[in-house]
Design a protein around this motif. Structure first.
Motif, mmCIF file in Angstrom:
data_model
loop_
_atom_site.group_PDB
_atom_site.id
_atom_site.type_symbol
_atom_site.label_atom_id
_atom_site.label_comp_id
_atom_site.label_asym_id
_atom_site.label_seq_id
_atom_site.Cartn_x
_atom_site.Cartn_y
_atom_site.Cartn_z
ATOM 1 N N PRO A 1 0.818 -1.229 0.000
ATOM 2 C CA PRO A 1 0.000 0.000 0.000
ATOM 3 C C PRO A 1 0.848 1.275 0.000
ATOM 4 N N TYR A 2 1.944 1.266 0.767
ATOM 5 C CA TYR A 2 2.780 2.471 0.843
ATOM 6 C C TYR A 2 3.345 2.823 -0.534
ATOM 7 N N GLN A 3 3.729 1.782 -1.263
ATOM 8 C CA GLN A 3 4.267 1.999 -2.604
ATOM 9 C C GLN A 3 3.154 2.544 -3.519
ATOM 10 N N ASN B 1 10.963 0.237 6.528
ATOM 11 C CA ASN B 1 10.744 -0.472 7.781
ATOM 12 C C ASN B 1 10.157 -1.864 7.541
ATOM 13 N N GLU B 2 9.188 -1.957 6.641
ATOM 14 C CA GLU B 2 8.596 -3.269 6.325
ATOM 15 C C GLU B 2 9.648 -4.193 5.695
ATOM 16 N N PHE B 3 10.558 -3.594 4.935
ATOM 17 C CA PHE B 3 11.601 -4.422 4.319
ATOM 18 C C PHE B 3 12.554 -4.985 5.376
ATOM 19 N N PHE C 1 -5.124 -3.417 8.785
ATOM 20 C CA PHE C 1 -4.091 -4.413 8.479
ATOM 21 C C PHE C 1 -2.971 -4.365 9.525
ATOM 22 N N GLU C 2 -2.531 -3.152 9.870
ATOM 23 C CA GLU C 2 -1.410 -2.986 10.800
ATOM 24 C C GLU C 2 -1.811 -3.370 12.230
ATOM 25 N N ASP C 3 -3.043 -3.059 12.594
ATOM 26 C CA ASP C 3 -3.514 -3.444 13.927
ATOM 27 C C ASP C 3 -3.566 -4.973 14.039
ATOM 28 N N ASP D 1 6.369 -1.484 15.693
ATOM 29 C CA ASP D 1 6.475 -0.776 14.398
ATOM 30 C C ASP D 1 5.124 -0.799 13.692
ATOM 31 N N GLU D 2 4.454 -1.957 13.760
ATOM 32 C CA GLU D 2 3.144 -2.077 13.101
ATOM 33 C C GLU D 2 2.143 -1.119 13.760
ATOM 34 N N ARG D 3 2.264 -0.957 15.079
ATOM 35 C CA ARG D 3 1.371 0.000 15.737
ATOM 36 C C ARG D 3 1.638 1.424 15.218
ATOM 37 N N ASP D 4 2.928 1.762 15.084
ATOM 38 C CA ASP D 4 3.259 3.098 14.553
ATOM 39 C C ASP D 4 2.663 3.275 13.156
ATOM 40 N N HIS D 5 2.750 2.213 12.346
ATOM 41 C CA HIS D 5 2.174 2.299 10.992
ATOM 42 C C HIS D 5 0.662 2.517 11.066
ATOM 43 N N MET D 6 0.025 1.810 11.995
ATOM 44 C CA MET D 6 -1.432 1.979 12.160
ATOM 45 C C MET D 6 -1.740 3.417 12.580
HETATM 46 FE FE FE2 Z 1 3.418 -2.428 9.040
#
Ligand code: FE2
Ligand code: FE2
Length: 223
Positions: free
Chosen positions: A56-58, A94-96, A151-153, A198-203
């Motif tokens: 999604p970010y891309q 970060n995901e990478f 998704f991130e949550d 990190d996933e929480r930060d993305h959310m």
């Molecule tokens: Fe994430």
């Protein structure tokens, strides 16, 4: 933000917090992953999750460059596009890292990957999710941010549950350069806790950008 984070306490707080009430697209996405890998989180399932997480970010980045093609003279559009592009790039990096770290764990543990499930299906899933993410970013980027928050949550809860269900990770030391470059950790459980946060930060970043600041999950030290 420069907080001293107690990852163990954050884990407890997340596991006590229900997952977000998600929309139909998120349910389809999670259902699809469960259909392929089963409900329980495994390393091959984490690998698929991380392969999809970057997409999604891309898509948003590409969408913002398209907007700039015809609205580059509007300061408000340029400012918004720049913000989404910079955030999207940082999140993709970060995901990478997550993907590299999972790859290292799969190697170290000698996890057997199946040809059909782990080699044939992931590129098809990534291609389909990429098309969908680009379409959603084009028609309704707010809905795209909301879907990503769900998704991130889901990912944050999955990682913390995984750590809880695999207590042996607490005693597994870190002996890989790719992990020490990602961060300073005591053991593999600590690595997965960091990924979960990190996933929480993305959310949280996704929620802020779709007007849902009230739904942001604060760190315990911020409360
Ligand atoms: Fe994430
Ligand atoms: Fe991730």
């Amino acid at each position: 933000m420069n907080l001293k984070i107690d990852k163990m306490k954050e884990q407890e707080a997340t596991l006590a917090r229900p997952v977000r009430h998600c929309g139909i697209f998120a349910k389809l996405l999670f259902g699809g992953m469960d259909f392929i890998h089963g409900k329980k989180l495994t390393y091959p399932k984490i690998r698929l999750l991380e392969l999809l997480a970057r997409i999604p970010y891309q898509a948003w980045e590409v969408r913002q460059y398209r907007r700039l093609n015809c609205k580059y003279e509007k300061d408000s559009v340029v400012g918004e596009a720049k913000d989404i592009i910079q955030w999207g790039r940082a999140a993709q990096d970060n995901e990478f890292w997550h993907l590299e770290v999972i790859g290292e764990k799969i190697r170290q543990d000698g996890v057997k990957l199946k040809w059909f499930r782990d080699r044939f299906l992931p590129p098809i899933a990534a291609f389909s999710y990429n098309l969908f993410s680009r379409f959603l970013a084009w028609v309704n980027i707010q809905a795209a941010f909301k879907l990503n928050a769900d998704f991130e949550d889901h990912a944050e809860h999955e990682y913390f549950t995984f750590v809880q269900q695999n207590p042996e990770l607490e005693n597994q030391p870190i002996n890989a350069e790719v992990v020490t470059k990602y961060g300073d950790f005591n053991n593999w459980a600590d690595v997965f806790r960091r990924i979960a946060l990190d996933e929480r930060d993305h959310m949280n970043n996704s929620l802020l950008r779709c007007g849902r600041a009230k739904e942001v999950v604060k760190y315990l030290q911020e409360k």
